[in-house]
Design a protein around this motif. Structure first.
Motif, PDB file in Angstrom:
ATOM      1  N   TYR A 162       7.185  38.830 -22.180  1.00 20.26           N
ATOM      2  CA  TYR A 162       7.789  37.502 -22.057  1.00 20.26           C
ATOM      3  C   TYR A 162       9.124  37.589 -21.310  1.00 20.26           C
ATOM      4  N   THR A 163       9.950  38.553 -21.671  1.00 16.23           N
ATOM      5  CA  THR A 163      11.241  38.731 -20.995  1.00 16.23           C
ATOM      6  C   THR A 163      11.057  39.079 -19.529  1.00 16.23           C
ATOM      7  N   LEU A 164      10.075  39.936 -19.233  1.00 18.79           N
ATOM      8  CA  LEU A 164       9.810  40.325 -17.857  1.00 18.79           C
ATOM      9  C   LEU A 164       9.372  39.119 -17.024  1.00 18.79           C
ATOM     10  N   CYS A 165       8.504  38.284 -17.587  1.00 18.72           N
ATOM     11  CA  CYS A 165       8.018  37.114 -16.857  1.00 18.72           C
ATOM     12  C   CYS A 165       9.134  36.108 -16.615  1.00 18.72           C
ATOM     13  N   MET A 166       9.998  35.913 -17.590  1.00 18.82           N
ATOM     14  CA  MET A 166      11.100  34.971 -17.410  1.00 18.82           C
ATOM     15  C   MET A 166      12.074  35.454 -16.336  1.00 18.82           C
TER      16      MET A 166
ATOM     17  N   CYS B 216       1.757  33.096 -11.353  1.00 20.59           N
ATOM     18  CA  CYS B 216       2.472  33.957 -10.408  1.00 20.59           C
ATOM     19  C   CYS B 216       3.252  35.051 -11.125  1.00 20.59           C
ATOM     20  N   VAL B 217       3.977  34.708 -12.181  1.00 22.13           N
ATOM     21  CA  VAL B 217       4.863  35.676 -12.833  1.00 22.13           C
ATOM     22  C   VAL B 217       4.119  36.592 -13.802  1.00 22.13           C
ATOM     23  N   LEU B 218       2.941  36.196 -14.258  1.00 18.43           N
ATOM     24  CA  LEU B 218       2.177  37.037 -15.181  1.00 18.43           C
ATOM     25  C   LEU B 218       1.603  38.248 -14.453  1.00 18.43           C
ATOM     26  N   PRO B 219       1.474  39.382 -15.128  1.00 18.33           N
ATOM     27  CA  PRO B 219       0.872  40.554 -14.485  1.00 18.33           C
ATOM     28  C   PRO B 219      -0.648  40.454 -14.473  1.00 18.33           C
TER      29      PRO B 219
ATOM     30  N   PHE C   6      -0.461  37.265 -10.808  1.00 19.59           N
ATOM     31  CA  PHE C   6      -0.204  37.823  -9.477  1.00 19.59           C
ATOM     32  C   PHE C   6       0.877  38.899  -9.503  1.00 19.59           C
ATOM     33  N   ASP C   7       1.524  39.084 -10.656  1.00 15.12           N
ATOM     34  CA  ASP C   7       2.543  40.129 -10.804  1.00 15.12           C
ATOM     35  C   ASP C   7       3.655  39.946  -9.766  1.00 15.12           C
ATOM     36  N   GLY C   8       4.055  38.679  -9.560  1.00 16.08           N
ATOM     37  CA  GLY C   8       5.049  38.394  -8.536  1.00 16.08           C
ATOM     38  C   GLY C   8       6.198  37.555  -9.048  1.00 16.08           C
TER      39      GLY C   8
ATOM     40  N   LEU D 122       2.282  30.522 -24.830  1.00 16.20           N
ATOM     41  CA  LEU D 122       0.881  30.211 -25.098  1.00 16.20           C
ATOM     42  C   LEU D 122      -0.045  31.030 -24.205  1.00 16.20           C
ATOM     43  N   ARG D 123       0.331  31.192 -22.934  1.00 13.29           N
ATOM     44  CA  ARG D 123      -0.485  32.002 -22.039  1.00 13.29           C
ATOM     45  C   ARG D 123      -0.510  33.459 -22.485  1.00 13.29           C
ATOM     46  N   LEU D 124       0.635  33.955 -22.932  1.00  4.87           N
ATOM     47  CA  LEU D 124       0.693  35.334 -23.413  1.00  4.87           C
ATOM     48  C   LEU D 124      -0.127  35.503 -24.679  1.00  4.87           C
ATOM     49  N   ALA D 125      -0.064  34.507 -25.557  1.00  4.94           N
ATOM     50  CA  ALA D 125      -0.814  34.590 -26.807  1.00  4.94           C
ATOM     51  C   ALA D 125      -2.314  34.535 -26.558  1.00  4.94           C
ATOM     52  N   SER D 126      -2.736  33.674 -25.656  1.00  6.94           N
ATOM     53  CA  SER D 126      -4.172  33.566 -25.375  1.00  6.94           C
ATOM     54  C   SER D 126      -4.682  34.799 -24.659  1.00  6.94           C
ATOM     55  N   GLY D 127      -3.834  35.434 -23.851  1.00  4.94           N
ATOM     56  CA  GLY D 127      -4.268  36.623 -23.135  1.00  4.94           C
ATOM     57  C   GLY D 127      -4.229  37.875 -23.965  1.00  4.94           C
ATOM     58  N   SER D 128      -3.555  37.848 -25.125  1.00  4.62           N
ATOM     59  CA  SER D 128      -3.442  39.039 -25.956  1.00  4.62           C
ATOM     60  C   SER D 128      -4.674  39.287 -26.792  1.00  4.62           C
ATOM     61  N   VAL D 129      -5.673  38.405 -26.711  1.00  5.88           N
ATOM     62  CA  VAL D 129      -6.941  38.632 -27.394  1.00  5.88           C
ATOM     63  C   VAL D 129      -7.924  39.185 -26.381  1.00  5.88           C
ATOM     64  N   SER D 130      -8.341  40.411 -26.553  1.00  8.65           N
ATOM     65  CA  SER D 130      -9.261  41.039 -25.610  1.00  8.65           C
ATOM     66  C   SER D 130     -10.657  40.481 -25.785  1.00  8.65           C
ATOM     67  N   GLU D 131     -11.496  40.736 -24.783  1.00  8.58           N
ATOM     68  CA  GLU D 131     -12.870  40.260 -24.844  1.00  8.58           C
ATOM     69  C   GLU D 131     -13.633  40.915 -25.982  1.00  8.58           C
ATOM     70  N   ILE D 132     -13.315  42.181 -26.292  1.00  5.87           N
ATOM     71  CA  ILE D 132     -13.993  42.862 -27.406  1.00  5.87           C
ATOM     72  C   ILE D 132     -13.659  42.188 -28.724  1.00  5.87           C
ATOM     73  N   ASP D 133     -12.382  41.813 -28.903  1.00  4.85           N
ATOM     74  CA  ASP D 133     -11.985  41.135 -30.129  1.00  4.85           C
ATOM     75  C   ASP D 133     -12.666  39.784 -30.254  1.00  4.85           C
ATOM     76  N   ARG D 134     -12.824  39.090 -29.121  1.00  2.68           N
ATOM     77  CA  ARG D 134     -13.480  37.788 -29.164  1.00  2.68           C
ATOM     78  C   ARG D 134     -14.931  37.922 -29.615  1.00  2.68           C
ATOM     79  N   GLU D 135     -15.630  38.966 -29.131  1.00  2.00           N
ATOM     80  CA  GLU D 135     -17.022  39.151 -29.492  1.00  2.00           C
ATOM     81  C   GLU D 135     -17.160  39.585 -30.952  1.00  2.00           C
TER      82      GLU D 135
END
Length: 331
Positions: free
Chosen positions: A134-138, A65-68, A79-81, A103-116
């Motif tokens: 992180y501050t915004l989500c908290m 919910c809190v993640l953009p 949901f950016d809420g 952990l969610r922020l860290a896992s999301g900071s790897v783009s699909e291009i970087d993964r490939e």
């Protein structure tokens, strides 16, 4: 004159469709809550014994919910809420929530291009999370702890003004999370039902308290369209009673489900909440721990859980494990 003003309108078709579609957009949550699309004003009840990862699923829903949706070119799928978490069990650990968010922020900071390009060799532990995000989500997460039913009711009655205040700051509340809705049931049931002061006041009982709770939540959902998710600990009876029910295979309340070659017996759980709450719930999912354990790549064994949608009823089970990075389905 009013009808003519309504017909003429003050917005374009594009703006109207954007407004309507944004309201009707379903909440697509992470597994195992992904099977059924949930919409604003729905009430989801997560039922299960302790432990069955109920609170963890509630935290994962709050994180989503809190993640953009996107941030600096990175897709997080949130949901950016704004999320309101009401803790009735009084066991919520804010440091755990903070850790899971990182952990969610860290896992999301790897783009699909970087993964490939790196052939999925990038480790999450070596990725730094975005501190600004992180501050915004908290700041989008509000935590309230209640110690009895009266504090819970007082919190619900003041949420309208709190939500309005958040809207003034540009925050749209998307989720109301309650852990756990039946925390005070047995205390209220054991309390003496003495009439309060005044002849027009209702007596303090389980029925009247839950009716008032449902009434206040219904008002909030009408004024502020959001998704309500509540956990509820349940009882399955003793082992001897379950074995007796297993022998009587012709009972109408006993059913079998197949999942991954494993036969899981679904036994009815004991429903103790008053009908005012049961009829208020629009969706219900049942979680149950399994005796199985799964060895993963990090040489750690993780407990396996089963989930089954009871409302609406689905004819299959999901098998999942819980890790720090999230919840993962098992084939």
């Amino acid at each position: 004159m009013e009808a003519k003003g309504w017909i003429s309108g003050d917005e374009s078709a594009k703006e109207m469709l954007g407004r309507v579609l944004s309201r009707a957009r379903p909440f697509l949550l992470l597994p195992p809550l992904h099977r059924v699309p949930l919409r604003p004003r729905n009430v989801l009840e997560i039922v299960g014994p302790s432990p069955s990862a109920k609170t963890h699923l509630l935290i994962q829903a709050a994180l989503t919910c809190v993640l953009p949706v996107d941030w600096n070119g990175v897709h997080y799928g949130g949901f950016d809420g704004f999320a309101i978490f009401i803790d009735l069990d009084c066991r919520f650990d804010i440091f755990r929530f903070s850790h899971l968010l990182k952990l969610r922020l860290a896992s999301g900071s790897v783009s699909e291009i970087d993964r490939e390009q790196n052939n999925n060799t990038i480790k999450r532990s070596s990725i730094a999370y975005d501190e600004e995000l992180y501050t915004l989500c908290m700041r989008r997460f509000s935590y309230v702890r209640c110690y009895d039913s009266f504090e819970f009711l007082a919190t619900l009655k003041t949420l309208h003004y709190r939500i309005q205040k958040e809207k003034a700051y540009g925050n749209c509340v998307h989720m109301l999370l309650i852990d756990s809705i039946g925390a005070f049931h047995w205390i209220d049931r054991a309390s003496t039902c003495l009439p309060l002061r005044g002849s027009n006041r209702k007596s303090h009982s389980v029925q009247t308290v839950l009716e008032t709770v449902v009434q206040e939540i219904r008002k909030l959902l009408l004024l502020h369209p959001m998704l309500a998710i509540a956990t509820k600990a349940t009882l399955f009876g003793n082992r001897a009673m379950n074995e007796a029910k297993c022998r009587n295979l012709r009972k109408p309340d006993t059913s079998y489900s197949q999942i991954g070659g494993i036969t899981a017996l679904q036994l009815p759980y004991r429903e103790y909440m008053p009908s005012a709450w049961q009829t208020f719930v629009t969706h219900r999912i049942l979680l149950r721990p399994s005796d199985d354990h799964l060895a993963v790549s990090d040489d750690q064994n993780h407990s396996v859980y089963f989930s089954e949608w009871l409302l609406p009823s689905l004819s299959f089970l999901d098998k999942f494990i819980v890790k720090e990075a999230g919840v993962f389905l098992v084939a």
